[in-house]
Design a protein around this motif. Structure first.
Motif, PDB file in Angstrom:
ATOM      1  N   ARG A  79       0.830  -1.210   0.000  1.00  0.00           N
ATOM      2  CA  ARG A  79       0.000   0.000   0.000  1.00  0.00           C
ATOM      3  C   ARG A  79       0.864   1.259   0.000  1.00  0.00           C
ATOM      4  NH1 ARG A  79      -5.433  -0.587   1.124  1.00  0.00           N
ATOM      5  NH2 ARG A  79      -6.098  -2.716   1.589  1.00  0.00           N
ATOM      6  N   ARG A  83       0.547   3.980  -2.964  1.00  0.00           N
ATOM      7  CA  ARG A  83       0.201   5.379  -2.709  1.00  0.00           C
ATOM      8  C   ARG A  83       1.207   6.320  -3.356  1.00  0.00           C
ATOM      9  NH1 ARG A  83      -4.653   7.270  -0.231  1.00  0.00           N
ATOM     10  NH2 ARG A  83      -4.360   9.526  -0.106  1.00  0.00           N
ATOM     11  N   LEU A 235      -0.146  14.963   1.350  1.00  0.00           N
ATOM     12  CA  LEU A 235      -1.058  14.011   1.977  1.00  0.00           C
ATOM     13  C   LEU A 235      -0.682  12.583   1.600  1.00  0.00           C
ATOM     14  CD1 LEU A 235      -3.576  13.330   3.602  1.00  0.00           C
ATOM     15  CD2 LEU A 235      -4.937  13.674   1.521  1.00  0.00           C
ATOM     16  N   ASP A 236      -0.361  12.350   0.326  1.00  0.00           N
ATOM     17  CA  ASP A 236       0.032  11.011  -0.103  1.00  0.00           C
ATOM     18  C   ASP A 236       1.330  10.579   0.571  1.00  0.00           C
ATOM     19  OD1 ASP A 236      -2.109  10.491  -1.909  1.00  0.00           O
ATOM     20  OD2 ASP A 236      -1.195  11.840  -3.346  1.00  0.00           O
ATOM     21  N   VAL A 239       0.435   9.549   4.136  1.00  0.00           N
ATOM     22  CA  VAL A 239      -0.225   8.242   4.167  1.00  0.00           C
ATOM     23  C   VAL A 239       0.783   7.130   3.893  1.00  0.00           C
ATOM     24  CG1 VAL A 239      -1.979   6.799   3.055  1.00  0.00           C
ATOM     25  CG2 VAL A 239      -2.458   9.199   3.533  1.00  0.00           C
ATOM     26  N   TYR A 242       2.689   6.462   6.966  1.00  0.00           N
ATOM     27  CA  TYR A 242       1.874   5.665   7.896  1.00  0.00           C
ATOM     28  C   TYR A 242       1.953   4.180   7.551  1.00  0.00           C
ATOM     29  CZ  TYR A 242      -2.410   3.315   9.399  1.00  0.00           C
ATOM     30  OH  TYR A 242      -3.299   2.409   9.892  1.00  0.00           O
TER      31      TYR A 242
END
Length: 355
Positions: A79, A83, A235-236, A239, A242
């Motif tokens: 993921r 992203r 933002l990407d 993420v 994360y």
């Protein structure tokens, strides 16, 4: 119209040598991989046999949870890459990224010089997905950076909770470096002509030294312009960071579940995190395929320092390595073979651009 019967022209026969070359190209890589795996199993057999003698019958419910945690951990890495690639302008089905994560991990861990093969495979697959060379390069580079920084932050956080002042200084240092890099990247994104000017000056200097003023004129500038055109949204990036943290933490959770499976549930989360980070730090230097013996030794020492008996620590680490190394690598090679087989049959399908 004449009465002659027209027979179809026979198809040209494929030369025998061409067919043999094609068969060799398909089978030789598979044979080489299998031979390497057999050699690794033979060399590591005595060590594994000695470790298995310390492994008692585990609690299978905890083993099942450990397997699930490791699979979800691999999904977190997939993921993260998805992203980053999506932010760079290419979106691909998550299943393909998961397959890429498994196959690339197996190449990296089980082959001599594996990280080079893994990077090349990642780049080729992302290009096949429809990503530009610049986007694929950015994605691979940022994946490595985010993954490394995430592990350092986890280790520094564990050291802080354990009461080590060095952990706080390490954490503050990496945060300062990360902030400086973010500011620099932001400035270059707003003023890409700075990099283009520098690239042009370097190219002219190199050509002057080579006494070939027209050799490769504009190539470096064009490459820099292509790279600076890739924009990763904040933002990407957040993420993706994360998911990088989740990848490591879920892998550490797998180790804790393995401890529970062998009856060692009294180790604290802080000591387990410190032992885990020590093991993963040892894995950063690929001395042997899979880092057999290197990671295991670091993990066992860390778990024993955390209060586990030596026999229990060995059993937990052996079980963890069976899952994180044996099971995941086997699954990755199976995925690699399936992807290789499918790509020989299917035409190249361009990825869907992000609008």
């Amino acid at each position: 119209m004449s009465g002659d019967v027209a027979f179809p022209t026979p198809a040209p026969e494929v030369p025998v040598r061409s067919m043999r070359r094609r068969v060799l190209r398909r089978t030789v890589p598979i044979v080489v991989v299998l031979a390497i795996l057999v050699v690794e199993a033979v060399l590591g057999g005595p060590s594994l046999a000695a470790a298995f003698s310390q492994l008692h019958t585990p609690l299978w419910s905890w083993v099942a949870l450990a397997v699930v945690a490791e699979l979800v951990s691999m999904g977190g890495y997939a993921r993260m890459q998805r992203r980053l690639l999506r932010s760079a302008g290419t979106t691909v089905h998550l299943g393909r990224h998961v397959a890429l994560a498994f196959a690339a991990h197996s190449l990296s861990v089980s082959l001599p010089g594996g990280p080079l093969f893994s990077t090349r495979y990642n780049f080729q697959q992302m290009r096949r997905y429809g990503a530009s060379a610049a986007a694929a390069s950015w994605c691979i580079a940022l994946s490595g950076v985010l993954s490394s920084v995430a592990l350092v932050l986890i280790g520094a956080g564990g050291a802080i909770l354990a009461g080590s002042g060095g952990g706080l200084s390490t954490l503050l240092t990496y945060l300062a470096v990360g902030l400086a890099l973010a500011v620099a990247v932001r400035a270059m994104a707003r003023h890409p002509q700075w990099l283009t000017t520098v690239a042009g000056a370097i190219e002219r200097f190199v050509n002057r030294v080579r006494q070939r003023p027209d050799s490769g004129s504009g190539r470096l500038v064009a490459l820099v312009e292509e790279i600076t055109a890739v924009r990763i949204r904040p933002l990407d990036l957040a993420v993706a960071a994360y998911f990088a943290l989740a990848n490591w933490l879920l892998d550490a959770l797998c180790l804790w579940l393995c401890c529970r499976a062998v009856g060692a549930g009294d180790i604290t989360a802080i000591h387990l995190v410190l032992a885990y980070c020590a093991g993963m730090a040892a894995a950063s230097i690929p001395l042997v395929p899979g880092n057999l013996g290197v990671v295991d030794g670091a993990l066992i020492v860390g778990l024993v320092a955390g209060g586990l008996p030596t026999s229990t620590a060995i059993a937990a680490v052996v079980l963890y390595r069976i899952i994180s190394l044996g099971f995941i690598i086997t699954a990755g090679w199976v995925v690699w073979l399936l992807v290789r087989r499918r790509q020989r049959r299917e035409p190249l399908r361009p990825a869907v651009p992000v609008g």
